[in-house]
Design a protein around this motif. Structure first.
Motif, PDB file in Angstrom:
ATOM      1  N   GLN A 100       0.825  -1.225   0.000  1.00 23.04           N
ATOM      2  CA  GLN A 100       0.000   0.000   0.000  1.00 23.04           C
ATOM      3  C   GLN A 100       0.852   1.265   0.000  1.00 23.04           C
ATOM      4  OE1 GLN A 100      -3.144   0.564   2.719  1.00 23.04           O
ATOM      5  NE2 GLN A 100      -4.197  -1.328   2.184  1.00 23.04           N
ATOM      6  N   SER A 101       2.124   1.118   0.376  1.00 22.72           N
ATOM      7  CA  SER A 101       2.945   2.285   0.685  1.00 22.72           C
ATOM      8  C   SER A 101       3.929   2.602  -0.432  1.00 22.72           C
ATOM      9  CB  SER A 101       3.690   2.008   1.991  1.00 22.72           C
ATOM     10  OG  SER A 101       4.160   0.660   1.998  1.00 22.72           O
ATOM     11  N   VAL A 102       3.515   2.423  -1.677  1.00 23.21           N
ATOM     12  CA  VAL A 102       4.405   2.694  -2.805  1.00 23.21           C
ATOM     13  C   VAL A 102       4.516   4.208  -2.992  1.00 23.21           C
ATOM     14  CG1 VAL A 102       4.680   2.484  -5.294  1.00 23.21           C
ATOM     15  CG2 VAL A 102       3.915   0.515  -3.950  1.00 23.21           C
ATOM     16  N   ASP A 103       5.736   4.735  -2.831  1.00 26.19           N
ATOM     17  CA  ASP A 103       5.882   6.192  -2.843  1.00 26.19           C
ATOM     18  C   ASP A 103       7.039   6.688  -3.707  1.00 26.19           C
ATOM     19  OD1 ASP A 103       7.959   5.300  -1.287  1.00 26.19           O
ATOM     20  OD2 ASP A 103       7.454   6.504   0.482  1.00 26.19           O
ATOM     21  N   ARG A 104       7.640   5.787  -4.516  1.00 28.66           N
ATOM     22  CA  ARG A 104       8.724   6.192  -5.410  1.00 28.66           C
ATOM     23  C   ARG A 104       8.675   5.344  -6.664  1.00 28.66           C
ATOM     24  NH1 ARG A 104      10.630   4.027  -1.128  1.00 28.66           N
ATOM     25  NH2 ARG A 104      12.283   2.726  -1.933  1.00 28.66           N
ATOM     26  N   ASN A 105       8.968   5.947  -7.798  1.00 29.73           N
ATOM     27  CA  ASN A 105       8.921   5.182  -9.044  1.00 29.73           C
ATOM     28  C   ASN A 105       9.980   4.086  -9.091  1.00 29.73           C
ATOM     29  OD1 ASN A 105       6.847   6.870  -9.668  1.00 29.73           O
ATOM     30  ND2 ASN A 105       7.769   7.737 -11.518  1.00 29.73           N
ATOM     31  N   GLU A 106      11.120   4.322  -8.441  1.00 26.57           N
ATOM     32  CA  GLU A 106      12.160   3.283  -8.480  1.00 26.57           C
ATOM     33  C   GLU A 106      11.688   2.026  -7.751  1.00 26.57           C
ATOM     34  OE1 GLU A 106      15.800   4.368  -6.366  1.00 26.57           O
ATOM     35  OE2 GLU A 106      14.787   3.777  -4.517  1.00 26.57           O
ATOM     36  N   LEU A 107      10.821   2.212  -6.757  1.00 24.04           N
ATOM     37  CA  LEU A 107      10.252   1.059  -6.060  1.00 24.04           C
ATOM     38  C   LEU A 107       9.278   0.309  -6.967  1.00 24.04           C
ATOM     39  CD1 LEU A 107      10.108  -0.474  -3.391  1.00 24.04           C
ATOM     40  CD2 LEU A 107       8.359   1.147  -2.631  1.00 24.04           C
TER      41      LEU A 107
END
Ligand SMILES: *Cc1c(COP(=O)(O)O)cnc(C)c1O
Length: 238
Positions: free
Chosen positions: A99-106
């Motif tokens: 739920q905590s996706v906060d960066r494109n690299e992730l």
């Protein structure tokens, strides 16, 4: 109060708010945030009908959930705390949803890790809407770019958005944070109507609302409540 009683009370409160504002309670999911609580609490919540659990840390979840999931098929587990890239592989193998996706690299990392999977990994994009929280994409522009990145990976299922409201007594500040998330979702849905390709309505998940603010979150359209303290009591450590 037992976990079972707490759950019963919560389901009643959710029903009452939904009835008052004309929403169908069936469109709202209740997550038990079990961080810092042990196996007995998990078992009690399962007995009380809970199937969706949330954890903040990969390592803690790895200690508690693999056995629980084996013994309780049908458990759904989401990561709700920030994820470092070096733990992405472990997270992708344990959790049903990040739920905590906060960066494109992730996103790129998770996308690469899931190319060979037989079932998609669900993700939500986290929007930063409150001063207290440091996590989340800063605004809708960045969410648009994140959605574009995520949609390029066949085994990432982009389900919606998540936010953490500021920790304050001021209900209007909390409400503004939830409204910002709903508004961002509306904009993303217009731009990417195809998200949520795995059989669900596009952008169907709005994860917002915790023990202290879930009634406001319901009023503003939440479809997933992340509740810790009001189910399990005060956290024993951390
Ligand atoms: C801990 C936590 C919750 C649950 O908070 P409560 O106030 O105990 O209900 C919900 N969401 C996130 C992201 C959390 O870290």
């Amino acid at each position: 109060m037992t976990v079972g009683d707490a759950l019963k009370g919560l389901y009643e409160r959710i029903d009452r708010v939904c009835r008052r504002i004309g929403r169908d309670p069936a469109e709202v999911r209740l997550m038990g945030v079990s961080k810092f609580h042990g196996p007995q609490a998990l078992e009690a919540a399962w007995q009380g009908g809970l199937r969706l659990f949330g954890e903040s840390r990969v390592q803690e979840a790895e200690g508690k959930f693999p056995g629980f999931i084996r013994e309780h098929p049908g458990t759904e587990l989401h990561l709700i705390g920030s994820l470092q890239r070096n733990k992405a592989r472990r997270a992708a193998s344990l959790f049903d949803c990040i739920q905590s996706v906060d960066r494109n690299e992730l996103i790129t990392e998770l996308g690469a890790l899931t190319v060979d999977r037989d079932r998609p990994l669900m993700i939500l994009l986290e929007l930063h809407t409150g001063e207290d929280s440091k996590s989340g994409y800063p605004g809708v522009e960045q969410l648009l770019s994140a959605a574009e990145t995520a949609l390029a990976f066949p085994n990432l299922s982009l389900e919606g958005l998540m936010t953490i409201a500021p920790y304050t007594e001021d209900r209007e500040v909390i409400r503004a944070s939830f409204r910002a998330l709903a508004s961002a979702r509306d904009q993303l849905r217009r731009r990417f109507p195809e998200a949520g390709r795995f059989g669900k309505a596009p952008w169907s998940c709005l994860s917002m609302g915790m023990s202290g603010d879930f009634e406001i979150a319901l009023e503003e359209g939440s479809t997933l409540l992340r509740i810790g303290t009001a189910i399990f009591g005060e956290r024993t450590y951390g």
